[in-house]
Each structure stands twice: as structure tokens, then as C-alpha cells.
Design an enzyme around this catalytic site. Structure first.
Site, mmCIF file in Angstrom:
data_model
loop_
_atom_site.group_PDB
_atom_site.id
_atom_site.type_symbol
_atom_site.label_atom_id
_atom_site.label_comp_id
_atom_site.label_asym_id
_atom_site.label_seq_id
_atom_site.Cartn_x
_atom_site.Cartn_y
_atom_site.Cartn_z
ATOM 1 C CB CYS A 33 -0.920 -0.023 1.216
ATOM 2 S SG CYS A 33 -1.949 1.424 1.334
ATOM 3 N N GLY A 188 -5.456 -5.793 -18.834
ATOM 4 C CA GLY A 188 -6.329 -5.849 -17.653
ATOM 5 C C GLY A 188 -6.893 -4.475 -17.354
ATOM 6 N N GLY A 189 -8.223 -4.382 -17.349
ATOM 7 C CA GLY A 189 -8.879 -3.087 -17.144
ATOM 8 C C GLY A 189 -9.560 -2.968 -15.800
ATOM 9 C CG HIS A 450 -26.561 24.962 -2.383
ATOM 10 N ND1 HIS A 450 -26.632 24.140 -3.484
ATOM 11 C CD2 HIS A 450 -26.593 26.240 -2.851
ATOM 12 C CE1 HIS A 450 -26.718 24.893 -4.577
ATOM 13 N NE2 HIS A 450 -26.687 26.169 -4.216
HETATM 14 P P1 FAD Z 1 0.962 -5.990 1.834
HETATM 15 O O1 FAD Z 1 0.681 -4.552 1.752
HETATM 16 O O2 FAD Z 1 1.258 -6.745 0.578
HETATM 17 O O3 FAD Z 1 2.144 -6.179 2.871
HETATM 18 C C1 FAD Z 1 2.710 -7.408 3.117
HETATM 19 C C2 FAD Z 1 4.080 -7.200 3.706
HETATM 20 O O4 FAD Z 1 4.591 -8.446 4.120
HETATM 21 C C3 FAD Z 1 5.084 -6.625 2.718
HETATM 22 O O5 FAD Z 1 5.665 -5.478 3.249
HETATM 23 C C4 FAD Z 1 6.084 -7.751 2.519
HETATM 24 O O6 FAD Z 1 7.400 -7.278 2.330
HETATM 25 C C5 FAD Z 1 5.993 -8.507 3.845
HETATM 26 N N1 FAD Z 1 6.353 -9.912 3.749
HETATM 27 C C6 FAD Z 1 5.939 -10.811 2.827
HETATM 28 N N2 FAD Z 1 6.461 -12.030 3.096
HETATM 29 C C7 FAD Z 1 7.202 -11.889 4.212
HETATM 30 C C8 FAD Z 1 7.982 -12.789 4.983
HETATM 31 N N3 FAD Z 1 8.067 -14.064 4.671
HETATM 32 N N4 FAD Z 1 8.628 -12.298 6.056
HETATM 33 C C9 FAD Z 1 8.543 -10.988 6.392
HETATM 34 N N5 FAD Z 1 7.823 -10.097 5.691
HETATM 35 C C10 FAD Z 1 7.164 -10.549 4.628
HETATM 36 N N6 FAD Z 1 -5.907 -0.652 -1.942
HETATM 37 C C11 FAD Z 1 -6.754 0.319 -1.535
HETATM 38 O O7 FAD Z 1 -7.493 0.110 -0.565
HETATM 39 N N7 FAD Z 1 -6.788 1.538 -2.161
HETATM 40 C C12 FAD Z 1 -6.012 1.815 -3.238
HETATM 41 O O8 FAD Z 1 -6.078 2.916 -3.792
HETATM 42 C C13 FAD Z 1 -5.121 0.808 -3.695
HETATM 43 N N8 FAD Z 1 -4.301 1.041 -4.737
HETATM 44 C C14 FAD Z 1 -3.455 0.058 -5.163
HETATM 45 C C15 FAD Z 1 -2.642 0.307 -6.267
HETATM 46 C C16 FAD Z 1 -1.777 -0.665 -6.709
HETATM 47 C C17 FAD Z 1 -0.894 -0.371 -7.898
HETATM 48 C C18 FAD Z 1 -1.699 -1.920 -6.035
HETATM 49 C C19 FAD Z 1 -0.743 -2.985 -6.481
HETATM 50 C C20 FAD Z 1 -2.502 -2.174 -4.936
HETATM 51 C C21 FAD Z 1 -3.392 -1.198 -4.500
HETATM 52 N N9 FAD Z 1 -4.226 -1.422 -3.402
HETATM 53 C C22 FAD Z 1 -5.094 -0.441 -3.006
HETATM 54 C C23 FAD Z 1 -4.222 -2.713 -2.677
HETATM 55 C C24 FAD Z 1 -3.432 -2.597 -1.363
HETATM 56 O O9 FAD Z 1 -2.138 -2.135 -1.628
HETATM 57 C C25 FAD Z 1 -3.404 -3.951 -0.669
HETATM 58 O O10 FAD Z 1 -4.722 -4.430 -0.526
HETATM 59 C C26 FAD Z 1 -2.744 -3.867 0.697
HETATM 60 O O11 FAD Z 1 -1.427 -3.395 0.609
HETATM 61 C C27 FAD Z 1 -2.735 -5.251 1.380
HETATM 62 O O12 FAD Z 1 -2.156 -5.143 2.632
HETATM 63 P P2 FAD Z 1 -1.492 -6.394 3.366
HETATM 64 O O13 FAD Z 1 -1.063 -5.898 4.699
HETATM 65 O O14 FAD Z 1 -2.388 -7.560 3.303
HETATM 66 O O15 FAD Z 1 -0.227 -6.800 2.496
#
Ligand code: FAD
Length: 477
Positions: A33, A188-189, A450
Site C-alpha cells: 500500500c 487488464g482493465g 449547498h
Molecule cells: P501488503 O501490503 O502486501 O504487505 C505485506 C508485507 O509483508 C510486505 O511489506 C512484505 O514485504 C511482507 N512480507 C511478505 N512475506 C514476508 C515474509 N516471509 N517475512 C517478512 N515479511 C514478509 N488498496 C486500496 O485500498 N486503495 C487503493 O487505492 C489501492 N491502490 C493500489 C494500487 C496498486 C498499484 C496496487 C498494487 C494495490 C493497490 N491497493 C489499493 C491494494 C493494497 O495495496 C493492498 O490491498 C494492501 O497493501 C494489502 O495489505 P497487506 O497488509 O495484506 O499486504
């Protein structure tokens, strides 16, 4: 395990509940994120918006000559914002007494985790994402009473010839582009592909979006996907729907994209951005050693308390495959931490707003019209155009509409779908309406300031009740 919006929020809540918390992160705090998703894309999209506004300045009686952009400066601004926010998260973790361990975590048993520590590394100072395997300073084992898996997701790759050619990039790779590609094909859209398409089109790329389904953003209400496609078309973005990329080849210095579907075709691009979805980041996690199962798509199934099938092991965020959104990951994190701390908590997925920051923006919450009908609801729908709002006119941004899907009998709000200015902020009213089981009457009776864009919720509700004020009533037969 993992310090994204799921993991770091869970860690903070767990520490505030009095638990002793260790958070293992192998890259940078904030996860996808803050580093590769929500924040950096929105920072760059804002630059694109400012560029566009300056180009249209004459419409406002303002003359800005020789408007131009510096893509390096755009990226630099994005990097600064990311650094401020990730530093902020690192500081919050420390302030809450969370022990942060930098390294790769792997299960050796259900509640024992081996960490390949990278030692004092550049990771928390902004090191590269896919660096060569970092030098392992040493390995340590952490035993815990409870473990939360929050390792997120990574971009899905296309299983087609040419997917590994230079110039074929994922969303992560797009941040590495130092120049705006002249011709960009976006595969992908959905939200991610549509945002990148919108961004690069504003900066002058000739963009083609290739989408397998019959419309852009296929998870959104059909009318929104169709309207966004039309809007992209007006901006010169070419949208191919019902089309599948079958292969990519390097020919005469260009990437030739082969497209199958109803009609086969080819197009040449300087870069191909693949945004076809995400897969769970569970590789090298040792799930089997902890006895944790994944579903057919590779995600970790959890119940409403975020429990996996193994006692004392929880999973949150993208890795659960529930809704790949940062705010869902964070809410799951808060819930899991509360459950572990002994509170009676559970997660409810009924109200999940989502926004896509294209131009025009789109946002939604609740059921689409099709989903509501499929679920057996008798529904009415109401729409109100931004063009009929004084505030939208003064903004100079009148494209789009708000659509409400409501129950026919009681007029309860079931879904809200927006395309237009500030859709991502306006959706909060829709989320609250569904959460409070509000009806069209209640929305219509709520006095809205408004002139604001927010009036559109009230005006749409009035339209749904057959009492529109600022658009003509339906003609009487
Ligand atoms: P992540 O953010 O993926 O974090 C997981 C973390 O775990 C990472 O830092 C990784 O390094 C760490 N990790 C992985 N494996 C290990 C390991 N074995 N040991 C230690 N650390 C590890 N969501 C929205 O709500 N709004 C948006 O506008 C939005 N825009 C986006 C735009 C893009 C281009 C992308 C790709 C995603 C977007 N998202 C958005 C989705 C959002 O980023 C994710 O849903 C969110 O980051 C998921 O959070 P998470 O904590 O599950 O995992």
C-alpha cells in the site's frame, strides 16, 4: 509476519491491548500500500491531475503558457511522500512498543517462526524491492503464543509467450519507468490497470487497454464500467473489451502484442503493463510446516475471527483473498489483534467501499444492480448527473453520475455507485447509509450543505422517490 496495512495496524492494536508484539518485515514498513500501491499511484495521479488542470486553465479564464512536466520530478515527489509515510509507520511501531525485526519469516512449527535477519540493512531506508537475496546476518527463532500471517500479495503474471521480455512490466515495474512510454499497452482493465492507463494517458502516452470481460472495471456496476469505457474513449484511450492477450514478441524494437477474442489483432507498444490480478504471497513461508492449508487460488482461508484452520494462527489482508484492499486488511488486523487479546470481535464484510482513482474517479459500496437482483431483491434504481450540480459546474468537472440501488418496498439503500469528481470521498455517505440501513427518505431528508458535490446523494435519493428537484421529472404518459 508482514508489515503492510494489515500487519502494522494489527501490531499497533495488539500492543495497545497489552500484548508483547514482534513484527517481522522483509522489506519496508507499510507494505504494498505505502510503497507500491495506494499511496505512490495516488501521488503520481495527483501530478497528472495538476498537469491536466493547467492545460485546461483557459476554461477558467487563467492563462498558463508552456505547461510541461518533468517525469523525474513527478517520481521524486512520489518518493518523498512514500518516505514520509513509511517513516511515520516505523515511528508509530516504535512508539507503541512493537519490536520490529527486519528479515524474512518462515514457519518451523505452528507458532514458531525462523527469521532470516538481514541485520542493519538499507531496507527500512528505502532499498530496492527485488534486490538480490540480502546477505543474511543471522537467523533467529521466535516463539509466540499467537501468530498473524500478513504477508500480502504479489502481481500475477501472464502465462503467455513473451511475458518475460524486457519492457513487459507489472504494476511494481511501472514505478521503475524513468520516461513516459510513447505507446503503452495495459493488459487488464480492473482498478490497477485502469489507474495506470489514466495516468500515462494524461502524460501523453498512446494507451490501449486490453480487457477480457465485456467492460472496464468488471467488478463494478455495469453502468459504471460502460461509462468509464466511454470516458476513456473520449480521452483518446483505446479500450479493447472481450479481448485476450495471447502472446508478446519483440519485433523491430517494439513489443508486438497479439490479441485473441472475437477478433484477432496485433498492436505495437513500447511498454506492456500487466495488471491482471494478484496472487497470495505465501512462497517460502513454510505453510506446510505449520499445517496451514491454502485454497485452490493459493489464498489462506479464514473465519470471521480471522482464524486459519490451525489453532493460534491467524491470517489477515490480501493473503486471505477476501477483498484486496488496504482498508480491509487494516480492519482484519484490528479484529485479529482484538480476538487474540481476548475481546469478542469479528469482521463483517457487508459494507466495503472501494475507489478507483482514474479520471473520472469511480467508487462504490454495497450491491451492484445485477448482484442485488441475483440475490433476490426487488430493486429500484435512481441516477443523478453531476452536470446538474452547481458545485460540479463551478469545478469545471461535470462528467458522471451517482446511482443508488434500493429495495423496492422499503427503499433501503443496497448499493451506491459513483463516477465523477471526488467519488472516492463521496462514497463515505453511501457506506454510512448502508451501515445504518438508511432509506432513500432518510437520505433525502438529511439537509446537505449547498453548493457541494455531496448534494448528489440527496438529489439521487429524491429522484428515486419520484420527487427530483434539479432534474426534470420523468414524463407522464
Ligand atoms: P501488503 O501490503 O502486501 O504487505 C505485506 C508485507 O509483508 C510486505 O511489506 C512484505 O514485504 C511482507 N512480507 C511478505 N512475506 C514476508 C515474509 N516471509 N517475512 C517478512 N515479511 C514478509 N488498496 C486500496 O485500498 N486503495 C487503493 O487505492 C489501492 N491502490 C493500489 C494500487 C496498486 C498499484 C496496487 C498494487 C494495490 C493497490 N491497493 C489499493 C491494494 C493494497 O495495496 C493492498 O490491498 C494492501 O497493501 C494489502 O495489505 P497487506 O497488509 O495484506 O499486504
Amino acid at each position: 509476519m508482514g508489515g503492510g496495512p494489515g500487519g502494522y495496524v494489527a501490531a499497533i492494536r495488539a500492543a495497545q491491548r497489552g500484548l508483547r508484539v514482534g513484527l517481522v518485515e522483509k522489506e519496508r514498513p507499510g507494505g504494498v500500500c505505502l510503497n507500491w500501491g495506494c499511496i505512490p499511484t495516488k501521488a503520481m495521479l495527483r501530478s497528472a491531475e495538476v498537469f491536466q488542470t493547467l492545460q485546461d486553465a483557459a476554461d477558467f479564464g487563467i492563462y498558463a503558457d508552456s505547461v510541461r512536466f518533468d517525469f523525474a520530478a513527478v517520481r521524486q515527489r512520489k518518493d518523498g511522500i512514500v518516505k514520509e509515510l513509511t517513516d511515520g509507520v516505523a515511528g508509530l511501531l516504535v512508539a507503541n512498543g512493537v519490536t520490529v525485526v527486519e528479515g524474512h519469516a518462515r514457519f518451523t512449527g505452528p507458532t514458531t517462526v525462523e527469521v532470516f535477519e538481514t541485520g542493519p540493512s538499507p531496507i527500512f531506508q528505502g532499498g530496492p524491492r527485488y534486490a538480490a537475496t540480502p546477505t543474511v546476518a543471522h537467523t533467529r527463532t521466535i516463539s509466540a503464543t499467537d501468530v498473524i500471517i500478513a504477508t500480502g500479495s504479489v502481481p500475477a503474471l501472464l502465462p503467455i509467450p513473451g511475458a518475460d521480455l524486457p519492457g513487459v512490466i507489472t504494476s511494481d515495474g511501472a514505478f521503475g519507468l524513468t520516461e513516459v512510454p510513447k505507446r503503452l499497452a495495459v493488459v487488464g482493465g480492473s482498478a490497477v490497470g485502469a489507474e495506470w492507463a489514466s495516468l500515462f494517458a494524461t502524460f501523453g502516452s498512446a494507451v490501449t487497454v486490453i480487457e477480457m470481460q465485456d467492460r472496464l472495471v468488471p467488478l463494478e456496476d455495469k453502468e459504471i464500467g460502460v461509462a468509464l469505457g466511454r470516458s476513456f474513449g473520449k480521452r483518446g484511450i483505446s479500450v479493447l473489451t472481450g479481448a485476450t492477450v495471447t502472446g508478446i514478441a519483440q519485433i523491430d524494437g517494439a513489443l508486438r502484442v497479439r490479441i485473441g477474442g472475437a477478433q484477432t489483432s496485433e498492436l505495437d507498444a513500447d511498454a506492456v503493463l500487466v495488471g491482471v490480478g494478484r496472487r497470495a504471497n505465501t512462497a517460502e513461508l513454510g505453510l506446510a510446516d505449520a499445517g496451514i492449508d491454502t485454497d485452490a487460488r493459493g489464498f489462506i482461508p479464514v473465519d470471521e475471527k480471522l482464524r486459519t484452520g490451525v489453532q493460534h494462527v491467524y491470517a489477515i489482508g490480501d493473503v486471505t483473498g477476501k477483498a484486496l484492499l488496504a482498508h480491509v486488511a487494516s480492519h482484519q488486523g484490528l479484529t485479529a489483534a482484538d480476538v487474540i487479546a481476548g475481546h469478542d470481535a469479528h469482521i463483517d464484510y457487508t459494507v466495503i467501499p472501494a475507489a478507483t482513482f482514474t479520471h473520472p474517479e469511480i467508487a462504490s459500496v454495497g450491491l451492484t444492480e445485477d448482484a442485488a437482483r441475483a440475490a433476490g431483491h426487488e430493486v429500484i434504481t435512481a441516477k443523478f448527473p453531476f452536470a446538474a450540480l452547481g458545485r460540479a459546474k463551478s469545478y469545471g468537472d461535470t462528467e458522471g453520475f451517482l446511482k443508488i440501488v434500493a429495495g423496492q418496498k422499503h427503499k433501503e439503500v443496497l448499493g451506491v455507485h459513483i463516477m465523477g469528481p471526488s467519488a472516492s470521498d463521496l462514497i463515505a455517505e453511501g457506506a454510512l447509509a448502508i451501515s445504518l440501513e438508511a432509506t432513500l427518505d432518510e437520505l433525502a431528508d438529511t439537509i446537505h450543505a449547498h453548493p457541494t458535490l455531496g448534494e448528489i446523494g440527496m438529489e439521487t435519493a429524491l429522484t428515486g422517490l419520484g420527487l427530483p428537484v434539479h432534474i426534470a421529472p420523468p414524463r407522464k404518459r
